[in-house]
Design an enzyme around this catalytic site. Sequence first.
Site, short mmCIF file in Angstrom:
data_model
loop_
_atom_site.label_atom_id
_atom_site.label_comp_id
_atom_site.label_asym_id
_atom_site.label_seq_id
_atom_site.Cartn_x
_atom_site.Cartn_y
_atom_site.Cartn_z
N LYS A 244 0.87 -1.18 0.00
CA LYS A 244 0.00 0.00 0.00
C LYS A 244 0.91 1.23 0.00
O LYS A 244 1.93 1.24 0.70
CB LYS A 244 -0.86 -0.03 1.27
CG LYS A 244 -1.93 1.04 1.37
CD LYS A 244 -2.76 0.82 2.65
CE LYS A 244 -3.95 1.75 2.73
NZ LYS A 244 -4.79 1.48 3.91
N SER B 3 -9.74 1.11 2.91
CA SER B 3 -8.92 2.00 2.13
C SER B 3 -7.79 1.30 1.37
O SER B 3 -7.23 1.89 0.45
CB SER B 3 -8.32 3.07 3.03
OG SER B 3 -7.41 2.48 3.95
N SER C 159 -10.00 -1.37 6.95
CA SER C 159 -9.38 -1.10 5.65
C SER C 159 -8.65 -2.26 5.01
O SER C 159 -8.23 -2.16 3.86
CB SER C 159 -8.42 0.08 5.76
OG SER C 159 -9.14 1.28 5.86
#
Lengths: 460, 91
Positions: A77, A152, A176
């Site tokens: 990420k 997310s 997330s």
Amino acid sequence: MSLNTLSIKKAREGLSKRQFSSVELVRACISKIKERKNLNAFITVCEKEALEKARQSDKKIKDRIDLPLLGIPISLKDIYLTKGIRTTAGSKVLDDYIPQYNATVVKKLEDVGAIIIGKTNCDAWAHGSSGENSDYGHTKNPWSEAHVPGGSSSGSAVSVAAKMSFASMGSDTGGSIRLPASFCDVVGLKPTYGRVSRYGIVAMASSLDSIGHFTKNTDDSALMLSVTAGKDLNDSTMPSKNVESYESYLRRGVKGVKIGIPKEYFALGLDKRIKDNVIKSVKSLEKEGAKIESISLPNTEYATACYYIIQPAEVSSNLARYDGIRYGSARQNFGDEAKRRIMLGTYVLSSGYYDAYYKRAMQVRTLIKKDFDEAFKKVDVIITPVSPTLAWKLGEKTSDPLLMYLSDIYTVTANLAGIPGLSVPIGFIDDLPVGMQILGPQFSEGKLFQVGKAWENINL
Amino acid sequence: MKINVKHIAKLANLPLSVEEEIKFEKQLLEILSYVEKLKKIDTKNAKITSQITGLENVTSEDKASPSLTQDESLSNSKSNHNGLFKVPKIL
């Protein structure tokens, strides 16, 4: 069979038997990234560097060097600091930020031979449930491009689901990892708070942030945790707990395991088809010898409200450091969601409101944690849905922040209580993936893998 | 319920346009009225939880270790002078 569809375990076997090379694995992933570029899963692809690293890995394999992730392409990420590789956190504020050091987890992964293939798209600052808050464009769900992939850690989930990387590191502050894992049909682990180092990962809400990962199956999830977990002197919020041999839990089955079903997670607001699917999955675990018990977590109803005070309060404090002086650009470049959370957090912490909001939320947090403490006196794990709805259409919730926040209703509780949660795929409804959440007491990741693996075995 | 968005934005050092102030006021009020539900719980005897690890006073050994060089430290700064960060005048 394409090489990029293999599990980490199978890929490692093939590499050490010299059936294929690490260069071939990297090429297979890169070609998938290019083929499905429209999913917008990556912000930065490190093609040249990854291929070079793969060549070095192949040499090491030839020399019979054996490391858990040697030659395996993974993605991160874009909130993981990577030395010399741009790290944006999905925000234009960090558009040109090149970290001078690696996050602890990045170093650990590289030390065991992993190859970083790229940095994945995400909601800016990890703020969001859909992946649509990225300043680099939204990510699409690989199963239906009109739908959100969940956020997310949107690009991370997609990169594993679409076979662009063998595993991906994400972060979970309120769901997330678990939510996008369930929307994309992959396994997602949110470890216990403090199990994996937060050092060098852009902070969202420091008392809630958990560092976890996406994989194709439970075996790989256990493997990833065994290399990322463990004490780091640069993160002072990590209890001294030994890292267990997670692999040893995978073959234990569920005979005698007590599974709690909390009625509050199956109440009004849950899509009936999801409810039926989760219950059906629990029933099949019961057939394998698990004991099912109905339980209650009475303060569940207050969790989202509690979370949306504590989390923005910590966000406003963490994002205060972005002043454009030492790195990054000016504060007007924050997107709408970051601005909302900074203001909400500033408000609940401001003079005259602190007691009514922030202090009260911290008291409610104690009650929510107690609910779990009580429940885990009776049961080993708790099973719930991950999301009350299926993945929604792109754009459906973007103008209604509160509606978006309520998608985290079943996941925020684990962050408030600091406990681990594993999201495992349980099938499809209307061609969209559905996941089931397995929760356990702090540092019980082994147990979660045990139940997750038993569920996978039923479905073989 | 009321929220003074202009004041909050000033506290947060967040420059907002007039349109943003109007939009955020409405959205923030919606969120705040949702979190009002916490007032329904009896928290009289509840302690606060600011973190869940139970750890206290975690310190490290007072020992110097390698760190970034001056050039590395400044490498992401858009404005520096003589090896130092240049900041806006505050006095």
